[in-house]
Design a protein around this motif. Structure first.
Motif, PDB file in Angstrom:
ATOM      1  N   ALA A 218       0.768  -1.015   0.097  1.00 30.36           N
ATOM      2  CA  ALA A 218      -0.076   0.177  -0.107  1.00 30.36           C
ATOM      3  C   ALA A 218       1.032   1.350   0.133  1.00 30.36           C
ATOM      4  O   ALA A 218       0.657   2.137  -0.634  1.00 30.36           O
ATOM      5  CB  ALA A 218      -1.143   0.034   1.414  1.00 30.36           C
ATOM      6  N   GLY A 219       2.019   1.283   0.974  1.00 35.29           N
ATOM      7  CA  GLY A 219       2.857   2.371   0.644  1.00 35.29           C
ATOM      8  C   GLY A 219       3.426   2.524  -0.707  1.00 35.29           C
ATOM      9  O   GLY A 219       3.540   3.565  -1.063  1.00 35.29           O
TER      10      GLY A 219
ATOM     11  N   VAL B 151       2.282   1.613  -3.583  1.00 35.16           N
ATOM     12  CA  VAL B 151       1.377   2.083  -4.474  1.00 35.16           C
ATOM     13  C   VAL B 151       1.038   3.490  -4.410  1.00 35.16           C
ATOM     14  O   VAL B 151       0.816   4.374  -5.219  1.00 35.16           O
ATOM     15  CB  VAL B 151       0.058   1.187  -4.356  1.00 35.16           C
ATOM     16  N   TYR B 152       0.827   4.153  -3.052  1.00 33.20           N
ATOM     17  CA  TYR B 152       0.530   5.605  -2.705  1.00 33.20           C
ATOM     18  C   TYR B 152       1.726   6.362  -2.744  1.00 33.20           C
ATOM     19  O   TYR B 152       1.808   7.253  -2.069  1.00 33.20           O
ATOM     20  CB  TYR B 152      -0.194   5.472  -1.413  1.00 33.20           C
ATOM     21  N   GLY B 153       2.954   6.042  -3.130  1.00 29.64           N
ATOM     22  CA  GLY B 153       3.853   7.086  -3.377  1.00 29.64           C
ATOM     23  C   GLY B 153       5.136   6.735  -2.833  1.00 29.64           C
ATOM     24  O   GLY B 153       6.197   7.630  -2.699  1.00 29.64           O
TER      25      GLY B 153
ATOM     26  N   THR C 191       8.775   5.433  -2.193  1.00 31.05           N
ATOM     27  CA  THR C 191       9.752   5.121  -3.307  1.00 31.05           C
ATOM     28  C   THR C 191      11.114   4.753  -2.443  1.00 31.05           C
ATOM     29  O   THR C 191      11.891   4.047  -2.916  1.00 31.05           O
ATOM     30  CB  THR C 191      10.028   6.140  -4.350  1.00 31.05           C
TER      31      THR C 191
ATOM     32  N   THR D 154      -3.660  -7.545  -1.106  1.00 33.24           N
ATOM     33  CA  THR D 154      -2.128  -7.219  -1.721  1.00 33.24           C
ATOM     34  C   THR D 154      -2.723  -7.117  -3.322  1.00 33.24           C
ATOM     35  O   THR D 154      -2.200  -5.981  -3.790  1.00 33.24           O
ATOM     36  CB  THR D 154      -1.292  -8.054  -1.293  1.00 33.24           C
TER      37      THR D 154
ATOM     38  N   LEU E 110      -4.638  -4.111  -4.301  1.00 36.39           N
ATOM     39  CA  LEU E 110      -3.887  -3.005  -4.342  1.00 36.39           C
ATOM     40  C   LEU E 110      -2.839  -2.786  -5.592  1.00 36.39           C
ATOM     41  O   LEU E 110      -2.889  -1.799  -6.141  1.00 36.39           O
ATOM     42  CB  LEU E 110      -2.791  -2.965  -3.105  1.00 36.39           C
TER      43      LEU E 110
ATOM     44  N   LYS F  39      -4.612  -1.810  -8.500  1.00 32.22           N
ATOM     45  CA  LYS F  39      -5.181  -0.450  -8.728  1.00 32.22           C
ATOM     46  C   LYS F  39      -3.873   0.773  -8.809  1.00 32.22           C
ATOM     47  O   LYS F  39      -4.177   1.803  -8.741  1.00 32.22           O
ATOM     48  CB  LYS F  39      -5.725   0.068  -7.304  1.00 32.22           C
ATOM     49  N   THR F  40      -2.706   0.324  -9.312  1.00 34.21           N
ATOM     50  CA  THR F  40      -1.683   0.949  -9.651  1.00 34.21           C
ATOM     51  C   THR F  40      -1.221   0.898 -11.012  1.00 34.21           C
ATOM     52  O   THR F  40      -1.427  -0.188 -11.724  1.00 34.21           O
ATOM     53  CB  THR F  40      -0.740   0.855  -8.504  1.00 34.21           C
ATOM     54  N   ASP F  41      -0.090   1.759 -11.201  1.00 30.35           N
ATOM     55  CA  ASP F  41       0.354   1.401 -12.856  1.00 30.35           C
ATOM     56  C   ASP F  41       1.361   0.171 -12.679  1.00 30.35           C
ATOM     57  O   ASP F  41       1.744  -0.097 -11.775  1.00 30.35           O
ATOM     58  CB  ASP F  41       1.010   2.557 -13.193  1.00 30.35           C
TER      59      ASP F  41
ATOM     60  N   VAL G  87       4.632   0.447 -10.832  1.00 24.97           N
ATOM     61  CA  VAL G  87       4.974   0.352  -9.301  1.00 24.97           C
ATOM     62  C   VAL G  87       4.378  -1.122  -9.063  1.00 24.97           C
ATOM     63  O   VAL G  87       4.897  -1.747  -8.292  1.00 24.97           O
ATOM     64  CB  VAL G  87       3.990   1.345  -8.792  1.00 24.97           C
TER      65      VAL G  87
END
Length: 365
Positions: free
Chosen positions: A138-139, A141-143, A145, A194, A197, A200-202, A205
């Motif tokens: 989740a971290g 996925v939400y940015g 790095t 998981t 998640l 839901k991302t590109d 990632v």
């Protein structure tokens, strides 16, 4: 479990209990104090230490370019050598992360299996690793790095998963079978979270998260090794406490209660230490499956002790991770296999064997 044979020791102080020691133990005296040392456990620790040292030297020697063991020792001793870049800057940081991750998983598995009294109760079976993975992904996925921040997300996820499993498994006490079954159920749910998640991302990632989820030491260096070292150093007093508290948890409930031991608090403390260790290791290298399952059981069979030995479990965990990563690096070179793939290849058949043996024991009982 058979009762240990007690023998008189003339070197101990006089008294009804102080003059007795279990067979297979040696008494170490320091001033007025005395310490019982299990001889077989000491031998196993010595052998595992030698094996681990040999694996470390081979790990640092073998690669695209082979470095003589004598030159490896020079690098480890801080002496000048032309192989400093290859050994000291490229291989040693990755090795350090592997050692620390293996130590953490070994101790975590030993503590959780002790509390649950079940060899299946390892962090990657009962949902703790899956909780750490879900929050870490989740971290990502939400940015997030930076890999240095991932252990914090992993610890939060591991603690959350452990709290849920412990809460749902508690029914006036902690029953081993219920604890494991509820943990397996949460593991399935968290694995689904998981996967959700990742959808839901590109794709960039998602690919980065998938690589991390395989449990790999590839690309790991001092950036991950330093915070991991400090975290384990801070947890060292808790691990020392756990080594002593582990003995009381190994007793049956009635005996422990009669001795005035607060089993609920002690079990919760042991689980907490184990969860934090497993979560920190997961954050550093990803979920390296089955290390926490294998290491304590192998250590217990080698030492033949009534309770799972923490030090032997830690050393065995380090041997499994470092040796697995070494094989993964060289087996299909130049292609590298994640260490998690190798540990899963060994751990999955062992898990099946445990299930079959447990089912057979249930029929015969």
């Amino acid at each position: 479990m058979s009762t240990p044979t007690l023998t008189k020791d003339p070197n101990l102080a006089k008294g009804p209990a102080r003059g007795m020691r279990p067979a297979g133990y040696t008494v170490l005296r320091a001033g007025r104090g005395a310490l019982l040392l299990h001889r077989r456990s000491a031998v196993v620790v010595a052998i595992l230490s030698v094996v681990l040292a040999a694996v470390v030297v081979v790990y640092l020697s073998v690669g695209e370019s082979t470095v003589p063991p004598a030159e490896v020792l020079k690098v480890l001793l801080g002496q000048e050598t032309p192989h400093q870049l290859v050994v000291g800057e490229l291989r040693l940081p990755r090795l350090t992360v592997g050692l620390l991750v293996g130590l953490a998983f070994g101790v975590a598995g030993a503590l959780i299996q002790t509390v649950a009294r079940n060899p299946l109760a390892s962090p990657d079976i009962i949902g703790i690793s899956q909780g750490a993975t879900a929050v870490t992904v989740a971290g990502l996925v939400y940015g997030v790095t930076s890999f240095t921040l991932l252990p914090y997300f992993s610890v939060a996820g591991g603690l959350l998963a452990a709290a849920l499993v412990y809460l749902f498994a508690w029914r006036g006490g902690l029953h081993a079978t219920r604890f494991v079954l509820i943990g397996i159920g949460f593991a399935v749910v968290l694995r689904s979270v998981t996967s959700l998640l990742l959808t839901k991302t590109d794709h960039v990632v998602a690919a980065q998260a998938q690589i991390w989820m395989t449990g790999s030491l590839n690309g790991r260096g001092w950036e991950e090794a330093r915070p991991l070292s400090w975290a384990l150093l801070v947890l060292l007093p808790a691990v020392v406490w756990a080594a002593y508290a582990q003995r009381s948890v190994s007793l049956d409930d009635d005996t422990a209660t009669a001795l005035g031991i607060r089993l609920g608090r002690t079990r919760a403390g042991l689980v907490l230490v184990g969860v934090v260790l497993a979560s920190i290791a997961t954050g550093a290298a990803g979920p390296v499956d089955f290390v926490a399952l294998l290491a304590p059981q192998i250590a217990r069979r080698l030492t033949r002790t009534a309770q799972i030995p923490l030090l032997s479990s830690a050393l065995m965990g380090a041997v499994i991770v470092v040796l697995g990563d070494l094989i993964g690096r060289r087996m299909l070179a130049p292609t590298e296999l994640p260490v998690g793939v190798l540990t899963a290849a060994v751990g999955a058949p062992y898990l099946i064997w445990l299930l079959i043996r447990g089912r057979a024991s249930g029929r015969t009982s």
